[in-house]
Design an enzyme around this catalytic site. Structure first.
Site, PDB file in Angstrom:
ATOM      1  N   GLU A  39       0.716  -1.136   0.039  1.00 49.12           N
ATOM      2  CA  GLU A  39      -0.056   0.033  -0.035  1.00 49.12           C
ATOM      3  C   GLU A  39       0.891   1.459  -0.046  1.00 49.12           C
ATOM      4  O   GLU A  39      -0.039   2.328  -0.229  1.00 49.12           O
ATOM      5  CB  GLU A  39      -0.973  -0.031   1.279  1.00 49.12           C
ATOM      6  CG  GLU A  39      -0.336   0.199   2.408  1.00 49.12           C
ATOM      7  CD  GLU A  39      -0.863   1.249   3.495  1.00 49.12           C
ATOM      8  OE1 GLU A  39      -1.998   1.821   2.995  1.00 49.12           O
ATOM      9  OE2 GLU A  39      -0.455   1.621   4.519  1.00 49.12           O
ATOM     10  N   HIS A  69      -4.081   3.739   2.595  1.00 47.46           N
ATOM     11  CA  HIS A  69      -3.479   4.370   1.240  1.00 47.46           C
ATOM     12  C   HIS A  69      -3.897   3.845   0.049  1.00 47.46           C
ATOM     13  O   HIS A  69      -3.350   4.083  -0.889  1.00 47.46           O
ATOM     14  CB  HIS A  69      -1.970   4.513   1.303  1.00 47.46           C
ATOM     15  CG  HIS A  69      -1.611   5.667   2.408  1.00 47.46           C
ATOM     16  ND1 HIS A  69      -1.981   6.715   2.606  1.00 47.46           N
ATOM     17  CD2 HIS A  69      -0.838   5.212   3.566  1.00 47.46           C
ATOM     18  CE1 HIS A  69      -1.291   7.331   3.717  1.00 47.46           C
ATOM     19  NE2 HIS A  69      -0.649   6.488   4.203  1.00 47.46           N
TER      20      HIS A  69
END
Length: 267
Positions: A39, A69
């Site tokens: 991520e 994210h």
């Protein structure tokens, strides 16, 4: 079965560590399944691109999990629906959420389920991960032999609570997001492996992978600061190995993996 899990890959240095050491780890540890949290894998340390996703697969990942994210690089909307190997947190609210929150992987004669969940303490208020976990685990237990959960959460108590809540129903719950590897790997009473956080893979000279100046400045003056990925010479790779009985499908061991300047990889 043996599962290799690599914690949050951060920026170019994280990708460099993956491309350098993941093939060696797979050669030496011989995992049957490899899961990587990607991520933070873009050069700016937030989100993922299709090229980086493919590079993770080329380096040896079988499944790539995400976290808070996941949507930060908008390119993800162009390809997330076209792959079964990229898994975002399953408890995003609303209908028609792009991508998938879990997937399955055929490993020889066994079938492995992989779930990504995101905590809610000090993070955006997604749907209840415990209720979502109940639904998905019940579904996967009908079609898989083992289930691995990447619990992406801020606080240790929420991660451990999820592990104890799912103990005996899943094979492993491993935490991500806080970027600091914990030394608390254990097999819970129900045969579920647990580690609070697998750690991060990337710059080893910053603060959680970011340049220290901005982070320290934020603590000093409480004003907004732009965080950038650290660029020092030192790098690390963090993760864990989970061993599973082929007879009971329960975890038998969980061990941390750490490669950095103080813990060089000697093979």
């Amino acid at each position: 079965m043996r599962i290799l899990f690599i914690g949050d890959v951060v920026g170019d240095q994280g990708m460099d560590m993956i491309q350098t050491y993941l093939p060696r780890l797979k050669r030496d540890l011989k995992p049957q399944a490899t899961i990587v949290n990607g991520e933070n894998a873009t050069p700016v340390g937030r989100g993922i691109s299709e090229a980086i996703y493919k590079a993770l697969l080329s380096s040896g990942a079988d499944v790539v999990t995400m976290g808070n994210h996941v949507w930060d690089n908008r390119e993800i909307f162009d390809f997330i629906d076209s792959t079964k190997k990229l898994v975002r947190p399953a408890n995003f609210p609303g209908r028609d959420v792009p991508g998938r929150g879990f997937t399955t992987l055929q490993v020889n004669q066994k079938k492995l389920g992989v779930i990504n969940l995101q905590g809610r303490v000090f993070l955006p208020p997604l749907d209840d991960p415990f209720q979502v976990a109940d639904r998905i685990v019940d579904e996967l237990r009908q079609q898989t032999d083992m289930i691995f959960v990447d619990m992406h959460a801020e606080v240790t108590s929420e991660k451990r609570a999820m592990a104890l809540y799912l103990s005996g129903r899943v094979t492993a719950v491993v935490g991500t997001h806080t970027h600091v590897q914990t030394n608390d790997g254990q097999i819970l009473t129900g045969g579920t492996a647990f580690m609070t956080d697998a750690g991060m893979t990337g710059p080893d000279d910053g603060i959680l992978g970011m340049k220290p100046e901005a982070v320290i400045g934020r603590f000093l003056d409480q004003r907004p600061a732009r965080y950038e990925v650290a660029t020092g010479p030192n790098k690390q790779l963090s993760g864990c190995i989970v061993d599973i009985s082929d007879t009971t499908n329960q975890a038998t061991a969980i061990k941390p993996i750490l490669i950095n300047r103080d813990h060089p990889y000697l093979n």
